[in-house]
Design a protein around this motif. Structure first.
Motif, PDB file in Angstrom:
ATOM      1  N   ILE A 208       0.848  -1.203   0.000  1.00 18.43           N
ATOM      2  CA  ILE A 208       0.000   0.000   0.000  1.00 18.43           C
ATOM      3  C   ILE A 208       0.882   1.252   0.000  1.00 18.43           C
ATOM      4  O   ILE A 208       0.704   2.164  -0.825  1.00 18.43           O
ATOM      5  CB  ILE A 208      -0.960   0.017   1.213  1.00 18.43           C
ATOM      6  N   TYR A 209       1.855   1.319   0.906  1.00 17.54           N
ATOM      7  CA  TYR A 209       2.730   2.491   1.006  1.00 17.54           C
ATOM      8  C   TYR A 209       3.535   2.678  -0.280  1.00 17.54           C
ATOM      9  O   TYR A 209       3.636   3.786  -0.819  1.00 17.54           O
ATOM     10  CB  TYR A 209       3.668   2.330   2.213  1.00 17.54           C
ATOM     11  N   LEU A 210       4.098   1.569  -0.801  1.00 10.69           N
ATOM     12  CA  LEU A 210       4.905   1.653  -2.032  1.00 10.69           C
ATOM     13  C   LEU A 210       4.065   2.164  -3.198  1.00 10.69           C
ATOM     14  O   LEU A 210       4.546   2.950  -4.025  1.00 10.69           O
ATOM     15  CB  LEU A 210       5.485   0.275  -2.376  1.00 10.69           C
ATOM     16  N   ARG A 211       2.818   1.725  -3.278  1.00 13.14           N
ATOM     17  CA  ARG A 211       1.948   2.163  -4.376  1.00 13.14           C
ATOM     18  C   ARG A 211       1.646   3.650  -4.295  1.00 13.14           C
ATOM     19  O   ARG A 211       1.561   4.329  -5.315  1.00 13.14           O
ATOM     20  CB  ARG A 211       0.647   1.349  -4.376  1.00 13.14           C
ATOM     21  N   ARG A 212       1.468   4.149  -3.093  1.00 14.04           N
ATOM     22  CA  ARG A 212       1.192   5.584  -2.956  1.00 14.04           C
ATOM     23  C   ARG A 212       2.409   6.425  -3.340  1.00 14.04           C
ATOM     24  O   ARG A 212       2.278   7.603  -3.668  1.00 14.04           O
ATOM     25  CB  ARG A 212       0.771   5.914  -1.507  1.00 14.04           C
ATOM     26  N   LYS A 213       3.599   5.817  -3.301  1.00 13.65           N
ATOM     27  CA  LYS A 213       4.844   6.547  -3.583  1.00 13.65           C
ATOM     28  C   LYS A 213       5.267   6.477  -5.050  1.00 13.65           C
ATOM     29  O   LYS A 213       6.164   7.191  -5.473  1.00 13.65           O
ATOM     30  CB  LYS A 213       5.984   5.998  -2.702  1.00 13.65           C
ATOM     31  N   VAL A 214       4.675   5.570  -5.838  1.00 11.37           N
ATOM     32  CA  VAL A 214       5.045   5.461  -7.261  1.00 11.37           C
ATOM     33  C   VAL A 214       4.618   6.747  -7.963  1.00 11.37           C
ATOM     34  O   VAL A 214       3.464   7.159  -7.869  1.00 11.37           O
ATOM     35  CB  VAL A 214       4.360   4.244  -7.930  1.00 11.37           C
ATOM     36  N   PRO A 215       5.540   7.421  -8.689  1.00 13.32           N
ATOM     37  CA  PRO A 215       5.160   8.659  -9.381  1.00 13.32           C
ATOM     38  C   PRO A 215       4.164   8.381 -10.502  1.00 13.32           C
ATOM     39  O   PRO A 215       4.094   7.263 -11.021  1.00 13.32           O
ATOM     40  CB  PRO A 215       6.492   9.158  -9.976  1.00 13.32           C
ATOM     41  N   GLU A 216       3.392   9.407 -10.875  1.00 15.87           N
ATOM     42  CA  GLU A 216       2.528   9.285 -12.045  1.00 15.87           C
ATOM     43  C   GLU A 216       3.383   8.912 -13.246  1.00 15.87           C
ATOM     44  O   GLU A 216       4.537   9.342 -13.345  1.00 15.87           O
ATOM     45  CB  GLU A 216       1.811  10.618 -12.313  1.00 15.87           C
ATOM     46  N   THR A 217       2.876   8.086 -14.146  1.00 16.06           N
ATOM     47  CA  THR A 217       3.705   7.623 -15.260  1.00 16.06           C
ATOM     48  C   THR A 217       4.032   8.791 -16.191  1.00 16.06           C
ATOM     49  O   THR A 217       3.212   9.703 -16.370  1.00 16.06           O
ATOM     50  CB  THR A 217       3.018   6.510 -16.071  1.00 16.06           C
ATOM     51  N   PRO A 218       5.239   8.768 -16.788  1.00 19.54           N
ATOM     52  CA  PRO A 218       5.624   9.858 -17.703  1.00 19.54           C
ATOM     53  C   PRO A 218       4.614  10.021 -18.847  1.00 19.54           C
ATOM     54  O   PRO A 218       4.328  11.139 -19.268  1.00 19.54           O
ATOM     55  CB  PRO A 218       6.989   9.411 -18.235  1.00 19.54           C
ATOM     56  N   ARG A 219       4.093   8.911 -19.336  1.00 25.76           N
ATOM     57  CA  ARG A 219       3.174   8.986 -20.482  1.00 25.76           C
ATOM     58  C   ARG A 219       1.865   9.679 -20.107  1.00 25.76           C
ATOM     59  O   ARG A 219       1.369  10.519 -20.851  1.00 25.76           O
ATOM     60  CB  ARG A 219       2.921   7.566 -21.024  1.00 25.76           C
ATOM     61  N   TYR A 220       1.292   9.321 -18.966  1.00 24.53           N
ATOM     62  CA  TYR A 220       0.047   9.983 -18.554  1.00 24.53           C
ATOM     63  C   TYR A 220       0.306  11.455 -18.236  1.00 24.53           C
ATOM     64  O   TYR A 220      -0.471  12.328 -18.615  1.00 24.53           O
ATOM     65  CB  TYR A 220      -0.566   9.271 -17.346  1.00 24.53           C
ATOM     66  N   SER A 221       1.407  11.726 -17.533  1.00 26.25           N
ATOM     67  CA  SER A 221       1.741  13.107 -17.156  1.00 26.25           C
ATOM     68  C   SER A 221       1.846  14.002 -18.383  1.00 26.25           C
ATOM     69  O   SER A 221       1.329  15.124 -18.405  1.00 26.25           O
ATOM     70  CB  SER A 221       3.069  13.149 -16.393  1.00 26.25           C
ATOM     71  N   LEU A 222       2.505  13.496 -19.425  1.00 29.43           N
ATOM     72  CA  LEU A 222       2.755  14.312 -20.613  1.00 29.43           C
ATOM     73  C   LEU A 222       1.569  14.324 -21.574  1.00 29.43           C
ATOM     74  O   LEU A 222       1.080  15.380 -21.968  1.00 29.43           O
ATOM     75  CB  LEU A 222       4.010  13.788 -21.337  1.00 29.43           C
ATOM     76  N   LEU A 223       1.079  13.132 -21.946  1.00 30.62           N
ATOM     77  CA  LEU A 223       0.120  13.031 -23.048  1.00 30.62           C
ATOM     78  C   LEU A 223      -1.308  13.345 -22.633  1.00 30.62           C
ATOM     79  O   LEU A 223      -2.129  13.729 -23.465  1.00 30.62           O
ATOM     80  CB  LEU A 223       0.174  11.627 -23.671  1.00 30.62           C
ATOM     81  N   VAL A 224      -1.639  13.171 -21.358  1.00 27.51           N
ATOM     82  CA  VAL A 224      -3.010  13.445 -20.905  1.00 27.51           C
ATOM     83  C   VAL A 224      -3.062  14.728 -20.077  1.00 27.51           C
ATOM     84  O   VAL A 224      -3.889  15.607 -20.320  1.00 27.51           O
ATOM     85  CB  VAL A 224      -3.577  12.250 -20.102  1.00 27.51           C
ATOM     86  N   LYS A 225      -2.147  14.867 -19.104  1.00 30.54           N
ATOM     87  CA  LYS A 225      -2.172  16.051 -18.242  1.00 30.54           C
ATOM     88  C   LYS A 225      -1.448  17.247 -18.864  1.00 30.54           C
ATOM     89  O   LYS A 225      -1.692  18.391 -18.493  1.00 30.54           O
ATOM     90  CB  LYS A 225      -1.536  15.731 -16.881  1.00 30.54           C
ATOM     91  N   GLY A 226      -0.528  16.963 -19.789  1.00 33.67           N
ATOM     92  CA  GLY A 226       0.247  18.041 -20.408  1.00 33.67           C
ATOM     93  C   GLY A 226       1.233  18.677 -19.449  1.00 33.67           C
ATOM     94  O   GLY A 226       1.633  19.836 -19.615  1.00 33.67           O
ATOM     95  N   ASN A 227       1.675  17.915 -18.444  1.00 41.40           N
ATOM     96  CA  ASN A 227       2.597  18.437 -17.429  1.00 41.40           C
ATOM     97  C   ASN A 227       4.010  17.937 -17.733  1.00 41.40           C
ATOM     98  O   ASN A 227       4.389  16.817 -17.367  1.00 41.40           O
ATOM     99  CB  ASN A 227       2.134  17.969 -16.039  1.00 41.40           C
ATOM    100  N   ILE A 228       4.792  18.778 -18.420  1.00 42.86           N
ATOM    101  CA  ILE A 228       6.125  18.369 -18.866  1.00 42.86           C
ATOM    102  C   ILE A 228       7.051  18.112 -17.678  1.00 42.86           C
ATOM    103  O   ILE A 228       7.801  17.135 -17.657  1.00 42.86           O
ATOM    104  CB  ILE A 228       6.740  19.446 -19.804  1.00 42.86           C
ATOM    105  N   GLU A 229       6.982  18.972 -16.675  1.00 42.90           N
ATOM    106  CA  GLU A 229       7.881  18.832 -15.525  1.00 42.90           C
ATOM    107  C   GLU A 229       7.607  17.537 -14.754  1.00 42.90           C
ATOM    108  O   GLU A 229       8.527  16.837 -14.334  1.00 42.90           O
ATOM    109  CB  GLU A 229       7.753  20.045 -14.584  1.00 42.90           C
ATOM    110  N   GLU A 230       6.336  17.222 -14.564  1.00 41.07           N
ATOM    111  CA  GLU A 230       5.972  15.976 -13.864  1.00 41.07           C
ATOM    112  C   GLU A 230       6.433  14.763 -14.676  1.00 41.07           C
ATOM    113  O   GLU A 230       6.906  13.775 -14.112  1.00 41.07           O
ATOM    114  CB  GLU A 230       4.459  15.909 -13.644  1.00 41.07           C
TER     115      GLU A 230
END
Length: 489
Positions: A208-230
Motif C-alpha cells: 500500500i505504502y509503495l503504491r502511494r509513492k510510485v510517481p505518475e507515469t511519464p506517459r500519462y503526465s505528458l500526453l493526458v495532463k500536459g505536465n512536462i515537468e511531472e
C-alpha cells in the motif's frame, strides 16, 4: 514514431526501479490469486467438517448444508468475482480520468481490509459482504497495475515485465494451496478457515505504502495532463529523461473516436478474455471430478464421524489433490514470461487456444460415461489425467497470461486503463457465468459434453485472436497502441 518523446525510456536497460515497480504491482496479483482460490478451500472445510467430522460452525454451516445451500455456495464462491467486475470498470475509468497514481494503493487497501475482515466474519452473509469489498480491490488491481507496468517498461522487456506482474498469480495459487493444506492439518476446522482468510491480507498490505509513492507515469503526465515537468520527474525515477521541448498531447479526442478506432481491438481483447475465463474457472470447478478416477476420494465412501486427526489428514489430502492441476500449470506462467518478447503475444495466445481445444477434445473422447457420470477412461486413468492437466499448462503458457498483457499495450494513453478494465471485466463476466452455470450443467449434461463445449469455445478464441488481436512485440508503446501525438508550440 519519429516524434516519440519516450525514446530514451524505450531503449533503457532493465533497472532496479523496473523491478521495484514489478514487486509493487505484482503483490496485488499474488493476493488476487490467493484469495480467489482459498475460498474453495474454505468452502470445503465448512462442508466436509459437517459431513465427515460432525462439526457445525454456528452462522455458517446452516447456510451451506441447508435447503438453499446451492444458492449460498454459489454466492460465496462468486461474490468476489462479481464485485471484481465492478472494480475493473470503475478503476479502469478512474485511472484514465484522474490518473494512475491518484487511485493506486486504494485497490490494495480494499484488498487488505476485505481479506482481514473476512477472517473475523460472524456468519456467512457477513463473510460474503467482506469478500465483496475485497473483490472491488481485486478488480481495481487489473487495469491500474498492468498499465503502470506497461507505461514504465522499456520496449525489449515490456512483455516480460507485464507478464511477471501477472505471474504472481502462480505464486499466490501455490501459497493458497500451502496455507490451506497446513491450516487444516494442524488446526480445528473452525479456526483453520479464519487463518486461511486472514493471511490473504498480508501481501497486499506490504505494498500500500509503495503504491502511494510510485510517481505518475511519464506517459500519462505528458500526453493526458500536459505536465512536462511531472513527466520529466517520473522519467528520472527510472534514471533517464524524456525528449520534449514543446507541448505534446494525446491526439485522440473522445469516447466516440476511441470506439470508432479501437472497436475491433476491443472485440479481440475482451472476447478472448471472456472465453479464456470460462475455460479457466470452469475447469477449476470440476477438476475434482476429473481427478477422482486417478487419485480416488480420500474421505470414506459414506459420510461418517471421523476423529479430528483422521478428518484433518483426509481434508489436507483432498485439498492437495484439488491443487494438483495448479502445480502443473505453474511452469506455464514462466514459460510465457520467458518467451513473450521472443515469440510474440499473439502467437503464444493462438497456440494456447489451439492446444486447449485439442486437449479438451481428446479427454472428452476417452471418457467413459453412464448418463452424466464419469465411470472411467478408455486409456489408463493416469495418462488421461496427464493429458487433462496439460490444459492448465497451455492456459497459462497462452491466453491466461496474454489476455492480461495485450490490453496494457494496444490502447492509447487516454483510454488505456479503460480498455484494459473493459477487457478484464469481460473475462470476469465469463468467470461469473461459469461459477453459476457449470455445477448445474455437470448435473444435467455431464463433464464430457462440457469439455466438448470448451473445445469449441477454444477454437472460437483462436479465431478471434487471429482476426482481431494485434501484435505489440518489440514495438514502442506509442506504435503498438497507434497513439496520435499532437505537438503544439
Amino acid at each position: 514514431m519519429s516524434n516519440n518523446p519516450f525514446k530514451s525510456m524505450d531503449s533503457l536497460k532493465l533497472t532496479f526501479n523496473h523491478i521495484k515497480i514489478w514487486y509493487t504491482a505484482g503483490m496485488g496479483f499474488f493476493t488476487d490469486a490467493y484469495d480467489l482460490l482459498v475460498i474453495s478451500y474454505i468452502l470445503a472445510t465448512f462442508i466436509d467438517a459437517y459431513k465427515y467430522y460432525g462439526m457445525s460452525v454456528p452462522g455458517f454451516t446452516n447456510y451451506l448444508v441447508g435447503p438453499n445451500s446451492d444458492f449460498w455456495i454459489g454466492l460465496l464462491a462468486s461474490s468476489a468475482i462479481i464485485t471484481a467486475i465492478l472494480g475493473q470498470l470503475i478503476f479502469g475509468f478512474l485511472g484514465d480520468k484522474l490518473g494512475r497514481k491518484s487511485v493506486y494503493g486504494v485497490e490494495a487497501s480494499l484488498l487488505t481490509i476485505g481479506a482481514l475482515l473476512s477472517a473475523f466474519a460472524w456468519n456467512l452473509p457477513s463473510l460474503i459482504f467482506f469478500r465483496s469489498i475485497m473483490g472491488l480491490g481485486i478488480g481495481g488491481d487489473y487495469p491500474i497495475s498492468a498499465t503502470i507496468m506497461s507505461e514504465y517498461a522499456n520496449v525489449k522487456d515490456r512483455g516480460k515485465l507485464i507478464a511477471l506482474v501477472f505471474s504472481n498469480q502462480a505464486l499466490g495459487s501455490l501459497a493458497a494451496l500451502a496455507v490451506g493444506v497446513i491450516s487444516v492439518s494442524i488446526l480445528p476446522p473452525d479456526i483453520a478457515w479464519r487463518v486461511m482468510a486472514g493471511l490473504g491480507a498480508i501481501p497486499a498490505a506490504t505494498v500500500i505504502y509503495l503504491r502511494r509513492k510510485v510517481p505518475e507515469t511519464p506517459r500519462y503526465s505528458l500526453l493526458v495532463k500536459g505536465n512536462i515537468e511531472e513527466a520529466k520527474k517520473a522519467a528520472k525515477f527510472l534514471g533517464t529523461g524524456i525528449e520534449v521541448n514543446s507541448n505534446v498531447r494525446s491526439g485522440i479526442k473522445g469516447v466516440s473516436e476511441f470506439l470508432s478506432t479501437y472497436l475491433p481491438v476491443l472485440i479481440g481483447t475482451a472476447g478472448t478474455w471472456f472465453i479464456l475465463d470460462i475455460a479457466f474457472y470452469g475447469t477449476g470447478i470440476y477438476s475434482s471430478s476429473a481427478l477422482a478416477p486417478v487419485f480416488g476420494n480420500p474421505f470414506p465412501s459414506h459420510p461418517t464421524a471421523l476423529s479430528l486427526s483422521e478428518f484433518q489428514s483426509d481434508l489436507a489430502k483432498a485439498l492437495f489433490i484439488g491443487g494438483v492441476p495448479f502445480l502443473v500449470g505453474f511452469p506455464g506462467y514462466f514459460a510465457a514470461v520467458a518467451l513473450l518478447d521472443k515469440l510474440g503475444r499473439k502467437w503464444i495466445q493462438l497456440q494456447g487456444f489451439i492446444a486447449m481445444a485439442i486437449i479438451y477434445a481428446v479427454v472428452s473422447s476417452v471418457m467413459i460415461v453412464n448418463g452424466t457420470k464419469v465411470e472411467g477412461f478408455s486409456i489408463p486413468p493416469t495418462l488421461a489425467f496427464i493429458i487433462y492437466s496439460l490444459s492448465y499448462f497451455f492456459i497459462d503458457f497462452g491466453p491466461n497470461t496474454t489476455t492480461f498483457v495485450i490490453p496494457a499495450e494496444v490502447y492509447p494513453t487516454k483510454f488505456r486503463t479503460t480498455g484494459h478494465g473493459i477487457s478484464a471485466a469481460s473475462g470476469k463476466i465469463g468467470a461469473a457465468i461459469t461459477t453459476y452455470l457449470f455445477p448445474s450443467l455437470i448435473a444435467t449434461i455431464g463433464i464430457k459434453e462440457i469439455l466438448i463445449m470448451l473445445a469449441i469455445l477454444s477454437v472460437i478464441g483462436g479465431i478471434i485472436t487471429y482476426a482481431f488481436v494485434p501484435e505489440p512485440k518489440m514495438k514502442p508503446l506509442e506504435e503498438a497502441s497507434r497513439e496520435k501525438i499532437e505537438v503544439s508550440q
